[in-house]
Design a protein around this motif. Structure first.
Motif, PDB file in Angstrom:
ATOM      1  N   PHE A 217      -1.239   4.764  -5.179  1.00 38.23           N
ATOM      2  CA  PHE A 217      -0.642   3.456  -5.469  1.00 38.23           C
ATOM      3  C   PHE A 217      -0.863   2.459  -4.336  1.00 38.23           C
ATOM      4  O   PHE A 217      -0.647   1.259  -4.527  1.00 38.23           O
ATOM      5  CB  PHE A 217       0.869   3.631  -5.715  1.00 38.23           C
ATOM      6  CG  PHE A 217       1.533   2.410  -6.287  1.00 38.23           C
ATOM      7  CD1 PHE A 217       1.384   2.088  -7.631  1.00 38.23           C
ATOM      8  CD2 PHE A 217       2.291   1.569  -5.482  1.00 38.23           C
ATOM      9  CE1 PHE A 217       1.986   0.950  -8.159  1.00 38.23           C
ATOM     10  CE2 PHE A 217       2.902   0.436  -6.003  1.00 38.23           C
ATOM     11  CZ  PHE A 217       2.745   0.125  -7.357  1.00 38.23           C
ATOM     12  N   ARG A 219      -3.342   0.905  -2.934  1.00 39.87           N
ATOM     13  CA  ARG A 219      -4.168  -0.287  -3.166  1.00 39.87           C
ATOM     14  C   ARG A 219      -3.569  -1.233  -4.206  1.00 39.87           C
ATOM     15  O   ARG A 219      -4.023  -2.367  -4.342  1.00 39.87           O
ATOM     16  CB  ARG A 219      -5.579   0.121  -3.590  1.00 39.87           C
ATOM     17  CG  ARG A 219      -5.676   0.856  -4.913  1.00 39.87           C
ATOM     18  CD  ARG A 219      -7.112   1.278  -5.201  1.00 39.87           C
ATOM     19  NE  ARG A 219      -7.628   2.100  -4.124  1.00 39.87           N
ATOM     20  CZ  ARG A 219      -8.912   2.450  -4.016  1.00 39.87           C
ATOM     21  NH1 ARG A 219      -9.789   2.023  -4.912  1.00 39.87           N
ATOM     22  NH2 ARG A 219      -9.305   3.221  -3.028  1.00 39.87           N
ATOM     23  N   HIS A 220      -2.557  -0.766  -4.910  1.00 37.48           N
ATOM     24  CA  HIS A 220      -1.885  -1.616  -5.912  1.00 37.48           C
ATOM     25  C   HIS A 220      -0.545  -2.155  -5.400  1.00 37.48           C
ATOM     26  O   HIS A 220       0.194  -2.783  -6.152  1.00 37.48           O
ATOM     27  CB  HIS A 220      -1.656  -0.820  -7.197  1.00 37.48           C
ATOM     28  CG  HIS A 220      -2.899  -0.210  -7.767  1.00 37.48           C
ATOM     29  ND1 HIS A 220      -3.913  -0.958  -8.328  1.00 37.48           N
ATOM     30  CD2 HIS A 220      -3.301   1.093  -7.836  1.00 37.48           C
ATOM     31  CE1 HIS A 220      -4.885  -0.160  -8.732  1.00 37.48           C
ATOM     32  NE2 HIS A 220      -4.548   1.084  -8.441  1.00 37.48           N
ATOM     33  N   ARG A 221      -0.262  -1.908  -4.127  1.00 34.71           N
ATOM     34  CA  ARG A 221       1.003  -2.329  -3.539  1.00 34.71           C
ATOM     35  C   ARG A 221       1.144  -3.844  -3.613  1.00 34.71           C
ATOM     36  O   ARG A 221       0.225  -4.597  -3.288  1.00 34.71           O
ATOM     37  CB  ARG A 221       1.053  -1.880  -2.080  1.00 34.71           C
ATOM     38  CG  ARG A 221       2.330  -2.168  -1.348  1.00 34.71           C
ATOM     39  CD  ARG A 221       2.228  -1.658   0.070  1.00 34.71           C
ATOM     40  NE  ARG A 221       1.145  -2.314   0.791  1.00 34.71           N
ATOM     41  CZ  ARG A 221       1.263  -2.865   2.000  1.00 34.71           C
ATOM     42  NH1 ARG A 221       2.406  -2.805   2.637  1.00 34.71           N
ATOM     43  NH2 ARG A 221       0.244  -3.437   2.574  1.00 34.71           N
ATOM     44  N   LYS A 222       2.322  -4.310  -4.041  1.00 33.91           N
ATOM     45  CA  LYS A 222       2.553  -5.744  -4.239  1.00 33.91           C
ATOM     46  C   LYS A 222       3.300  -6.388  -3.076  1.00 33.91           C
ATOM     47  O   LYS A 222       3.225  -7.605  -2.890  1.00 33.91           O
ATOM     48  CB  LYS A 222       3.353  -5.972  -5.529  1.00 33.91           C
ATOM     49  CG  LYS A 222       2.700  -5.403  -6.787  1.00 33.91           C
ATOM     50  CD  LYS A 222       1.359  -6.048  -7.075  1.00 33.91           C
ATOM     51  CE  LYS A 222       0.782  -5.507  -8.391  1.00 33.91           C
ATOM     52  NZ  LYS A 222      -0.578  -6.052  -8.651  1.00 33.91           N
TER      53      LYS A 222
END
Length: 288
Positions: A217, A219-222
């Motif tokens: 996850f 690289r998808h951290r917001k």
């Protein structure tokens, strides 16, 4: 004399598994070696995660050195506080860490506080540090639980499931053997065994699952702190279940309530609510 540890339904028997070995008359516990290995691997994973996210990995070496020291102190303090009936009568044992008694939640709490102070001193966002450091913490927990395997501790109650583990009664702290375990003693080749849930194994495998989710996850951290919240939610959820199986729970004084199980439940509810709130807030801000 029979195997030291058996997994009867898996056909696994470990003939000889000592808890320690000696060098020059000095006893070295396998538990300590496993914990040390977990700390080293934890740092290496955190350093790699720092590189993946464009951070200075040397910063995490400094952080690890401080976190390890205070996490050990915190783990011991937590254990002593919730075992005060014993330590109030044996104060000389409080500092005898070699005699056992470290609670992971105390280490986590102390580590988080240390990381927060470190972030203020280094002027680095705390949540960014926490996002990276939690991968190292999980790695340490995954490996460290195997120290309990060598120590024959942190096991659960009786089970006859596929992963049931049999331990020689003579190798186990008698205070951890519940009435249920006494009523299901197994005798194999003249040796008495208790048959238990290998909760150290459950937690180690569960933490691998949580670590993989966090790494995938990343690289998808917001936002900063999102990975840390996922860690708290995932780890807490596992402990709610696993802690309920164990026979060596630390209890609130005068009650039968497991401290870590309640803490885990609160952690799961609060972090789940925070993740949901942050997700909706992020979506709303993006829409605007």
């Amino acid at each position: 004399m029979g195997a030291d540890i058996r997994f009867p339904h898996l056909g696994i028997e470990i003939e000889e598994l000592g808890k320690s070995f000696s060098i020059g008359g000095f006893s070295i516990a396998f538990y300590g070696i496993i914990i040390s290995l977990g700390m080293l691997c934890g740092y290496l994973v955190a350093a790699r995660q720092a590189e993946r996210t464009g951070q200075n990995k040397e910063l995490y070496l400094d952080l690890a050195l401080w976190d390890i020291v205070f996490a050990i102190i915190g783990a011991r303090l937590y254990y002593v506080i919730f075992s005060w009936d014993y330590y109030s009568k044996n104060p000389g044992e409080i500092f005898n860490i070699r005699g056992g008694g470290l609670a992971i939640y105390g280490g986590v709490i102390a580590g988080v506080i240390t990381t927060f102070v470190f972030s203020r001193i280094k002027k680095v966002p705390f949540l960014r540090l926490a996002d990276t450091a939690c991968t190292g913490l999980l790695t340490g927990q995954i490996i460290g639980r195997w120290g309990n395997f060598f120590n024959r501790e942190a096991f659960g109650g009786y089970t006859d499931s596929l992963f049931a583990m049999q331990l020689k009664m003579q190798d186990v702290n008698k205070s951890y053997i519940s009435g249920e375990l006494y009523s299901h003693i197994k005798t194999v080749d003249g040796t008495s065994y208790i048959q238990v849930h290998p909760t150290f194994l459950y937690e180690s495998v569960w933490n691998i699952f949580v670590l993989v989710i966090i790494l995938l996850f990343t690289r998808h951290r917001k936002y900063d702190g999102q990975l840390f919240l996922i860690y708290l939610l995932g780890y807490g959820a596992g402990r709610v279940w696993i802690e309920g199986l164990r026979t060596d729970q630390l209890l609130f004084p005068g009650t039968g309530i497991a401290v870590s199980q309640i803490l885990s439940g609160v952690l799961v509810i609060s972090t789940a609510a925070l993740l949901i709130y942050k997700t909706f807030k992020k979506q709303k801000d993006t829409a605007i």
